[in-house]
Design a protein around this motif. Sequence first.
Motif, PDB file in Angstrom:
ATOM      1  N   ASP A 437       0.762  -1.275  -0.015  1.00 28.74           N
ATOM      2  CA  ASP A 437       0.053   0.025   0.040  1.00 28.74           C
ATOM      3  C   ASP A 437       1.058   1.252   0.063  1.00 28.74           C
ATOM      4  O   ASP A 437       0.355   2.241  -0.006  1.00 28.74           O
ATOM      5  CB  ASP A 437      -1.123  -0.046   1.111  1.00 28.74           C
ATOM      6  N   ASP A 438       2.240   1.156  -0.316  1.00 20.63           N
ATOM      7  CA  ASP A 438       3.132   2.324  -0.208  1.00 20.63           C
ATOM      8  C   ASP A 438       3.484   2.549  -1.562  1.00 20.63           C
ATOM      9  O   ASP A 438       4.369   3.524  -1.852  1.00 20.63           O
ATOM     10  CB  ASP A 438       4.108   2.213   0.798  1.00 20.63           C
ATOM     11  N   MET A 439       3.011   1.927  -2.684  1.00 21.82           N
ATOM     12  CA  MET A 439       3.436   2.145  -3.885  1.00 21.82           C
ATOM     13  C   MET A 439       2.547   3.429  -4.290  1.00 21.82           C
ATOM     14  O   MET A 439       1.531   3.669  -4.194  1.00 21.82           O
ATOM     15  CB  MET A 439       2.934   0.972  -4.793  1.00 21.82           C
ATOM     16  N   ILE A 440       3.393   4.337  -4.940  1.00 24.36           N
ATOM     17  CA  ILE A 440       2.916   5.465  -5.274  1.00 24.36           C
ATOM     18  C   ILE A 440       2.678   5.605  -6.866  1.00 24.36           C
ATOM     19  O   ILE A 440       3.727   5.280  -7.626  1.00 24.36           O
ATOM     20  CB  ILE A 440       3.941   6.630  -4.981  1.00 24.36           C
ATOM     21  N   VAL A 441       1.560   5.921  -7.351  1.00 21.29           N
ATOM     22  CA  VAL A 441       1.101   5.752  -8.677  1.00 21.29           C
ATOM     23  C   VAL A 441       1.000   7.380  -9.278  1.00 21.29           C
ATOM     24  O   VAL A 441       0.343   8.155  -8.799  1.00 21.29           O
ATOM     25  CB  VAL A 441      -0.115   5.114  -9.183  1.00 21.29           C
ATOM     26  N   SER A 442       2.221   7.796  -9.925  1.00 25.03           N
ATOM     27  CA  SER A 442       2.054   9.017 -10.450  1.00 25.03           C
ATOM     28  C   SER A 442       2.478   9.334 -12.062  1.00 25.03           C
ATOM     29  O   SER A 442       3.321   8.498 -12.438  1.00 25.03           O
ATOM     30  CB  SER A 442       3.396  10.049  -9.709  1.00 25.03           C
ATOM     31  N   SER A 443       1.341  10.020 -12.664  1.00 22.34           N
ATOM     32  CA  SER A 443       1.263   9.944 -14.117  1.00 22.34           C
ATOM     33  C   SER A 443       1.499   8.778 -14.877  1.00 22.34           C
ATOM     34  O   SER A 443       2.077   8.619 -15.751  1.00 22.34           O
ATOM     35  CB  SER A 443       2.399  10.987 -14.586  1.00 22.34           C
ATOM     36  N   GLY A 444       1.002   7.849 -14.124  1.00 15.17           N
ATOM     37  CA  GLY A 444       1.308   6.226 -14.803  1.00 15.17           C
ATOM     38  C   GLY A 444       2.213   5.525 -14.364  1.00 15.17           C
ATOM     39  O   GLY A 444       2.257   4.382 -14.767  1.00 15.17           O
ATOM     40  N   TYR A 445       3.183   6.272 -13.605  1.00 13.98           N
ATOM     41  CA  TYR A 445       4.370   5.416 -13.146  1.00 13.98           C
ATOM     42  C   TYR A 445       4.062   4.795 -11.661  1.00 13.98           C
ATOM     43  O   TYR A 445       3.720   5.536 -10.832  1.00 13.98           O
ATOM     44  CB  TYR A 445       5.700   6.658 -13.014  1.00 13.98           C
ATOM     45  N   PRO A 473      -4.100  16.932  -8.654  1.00  6.41           N
ATOM     46  CA  PRO A 473      -5.099  16.754  -9.614  1.00  6.41           C
ATOM     47  C   PRO A 473      -4.799  16.332 -11.060  1.00  6.41           C
ATOM     48  O   PRO A 473      -5.378  15.659 -11.776  1.00  6.41           O
ATOM     49  CB  PRO A 473      -5.890  18.079  -9.387  1.00  6.41           C
ATOM     50  N   GLU A 474      -3.373  16.930 -11.324  1.00  8.40           N
ATOM     51  CA  GLU A 474      -2.867  16.617 -12.516  1.00  8.40           C
ATOM     52  C   GLU A 474      -2.229  15.065 -12.962  1.00  8.40           C
ATOM     53  O   GLU A 474      -2.366  14.570 -14.040  1.00  8.40           O
ATOM     54  CB  GLU A 474      -1.644  17.773 -13.091  1.00  8.40           C
ATOM     55  N   ARG A 475      -1.392  14.968 -11.643  1.00  4.04           N
ATOM     56  CA  ARG A 475      -0.830  13.407 -11.843  1.00  4.04           C
ATOM     57  C   ARG A 475      -1.429  12.234 -11.015  1.00  4.04           C
ATOM     58  O   ARG A 475      -1.168  11.446 -11.033  1.00  4.04           O
ATOM     59  CB  ARG A 475       0.696  13.782 -11.375  1.00  4.04           C
ATOM     60  N   GLY A 476      -2.529  12.720 -10.657  1.00  2.62           N
ATOM     61  CA  GLY A 476      -2.970  11.545  -9.453  1.00  2.62           C
ATOM     62  C   GLY A 476      -2.278  11.559  -7.928  1.00  2.62           C
ATOM     63  O   GLY A 476      -3.008  11.881  -7.229  1.00  2.62           O
ATOM     64  N   GLN A 477      -0.971  11.399  -8.205  1.00  3.25           N
ATOM     65  CA  GLN A 477      -0.322  11.507  -6.825  1.00  3.25           C
ATOM     66  C   GLN A 477       1.073  12.176  -7.363  1.00  3.25           C
ATOM     67  O   GLN A 477       1.577  11.933  -8.606  1.00  3.25           O
ATOM     68  CB  GLN A 477      -0.091  10.253  -6.168  1.00  3.25           C
TER      69      GLN A 477
END
Length: 543
Positions: A437-445, A473-477
């Motif tokens: 639950d610590d995986m960060i999803v940012s702009s699909g990465y 809001p732009e990258r999700g996270q």
Amino acid sequence: MQFHRSGHVDHFARDNLPPAKQWPVIDLAKAGLSYPERLNAVTELVDAHVAAGRGERTAIIGDHLNWNYAALAERINRIANVLTRDLGMVPGHRVLLRAANTPMMVAAYLAVIKAGGVVVATMPMLRAKELVYPLRKARIALALSDHRLLDELQSAQAQAPELTRIVAFGAGDSELERLMAQPGYERFEPVDTASDDVCLIGFTSGTTGEPKGTMHFQRDLLVICDCYGAKVLKAEPDDRFVGSAPLAFTFGLGGMVLFPFRIGATAVLPDKTGPADLIDAIERHKASVIFTAPTAYRAMLDKLDGRDISSLRICVSAGETLPKPVFDAWQAKTALPLMDGIGATEMLHIFIAAPREAIRPGSTGIPVPGYEAIILDTEGQEAPDGTPGRLAVRGPIGCRYLADPRQAVYVQNGWNVTGDTYIRDADGYFWYQARSDDMIVSSGYNIAGPEVESSLLAHPDVMECGVVGAPCPERGQIVKAYVVLREGVAGDAAFAKALQDHVKATIAPYKYPRAIEFVPALPKTASGKLQRFALRQIARGEG
């Protein structure tokens, strides 16, 4: 589920084990282990040494005392007699223990087990509201507490009517010591418990929410010694063990009690266990085996100049992921590799680690002999090597929660699913990525927070850090870092930019922390683990 005849009079523990269909696969034979049906672990850990003529060997070294195995055995017997003759404990009763890693805490812990009880040890730093939960969940009527830690326990008692008796120890005239001094208390026949009688309920440290009570058998105390202890750690009877983890944290229980006592070695238990105190204890008592967390190894590095720690030969790191910069710095300074490992309260101790001769820096290691580990994909199938997924493990110990529906989450298709994301390489080594639950999803990465933390920790001015995803809001996270700096270093915008550039230069640039907040300290559990869920709440504006 076939159990041996219980030695318990109070059957609460066995009655509250999970349903058989929710148990993981537990295979002693595959691990080459066999234990008798009737087993009291304290007989093997302490009494066997006395019976074999090794009673004069040193068992415990404290700041102001030395106990050999014969002296320890007598204190265990005296406490066991107090429990059964004076305090009304019957086999199966749960007994809460509250103390730091003192010799009396060790004697009380083993006395409860020898008397057929079930230990519920608690972190010394817990407050009243945190003590209420295990008291009520495990229906505990009796507590033994260091006299210096009574206040919070007495406050908790007002909210936990199950707790009817608190007995203090640790001062020369404390109630427990007075009762122990009675004539005829120096001998105690171990209770005839079954090897699968519960003797320990370890509550998880709460890194992911409400603590869970993990239930372990008499035989389990020996299993971890005969697997990890014998085949990976490979300590010797002349070794002296020191460490910082509380005994309520099963990493500390194994490292400071079970592993040394199984082989007749010595536990060094200093009053204080901060990084400087551990160095003092190593130097003063010639400790040779140390169990502590990566943050402690990092903190000790700056304090080693002019100190003699040449007695050290085995250094074990667990409790948190070991960043490679810490491994490299420790080895460069001491010429000793850090033995990384992953364990879980659910599994009692370490189940993946490499022996010293097979360490690969940055990898957690390989399954401890007797255990199997695989990586699961999103469909619950085994993932190919090189693919990140959920770590699943099984072996001679498995998760058994105390009356908790989360059993069905942790155990799936016979495997213990730990909640960690790992990659297994072609050689069978496991490489930690993050808590699932610590995986960060940012702009699909997909970005693993611990990898960013490791990069930040390689900077000489970073003492500690925690990395989580913050809403965007732009990258999700976005990747956000909370950073504790060395004393005297200014945490300003210019230094934040320098840290960002440092990360971009050491790992893929898209992983750099787009937000950095300098903080005086990080939220941690009582066992010293970083509470990333607390940082995530702060990042979401909930803290």
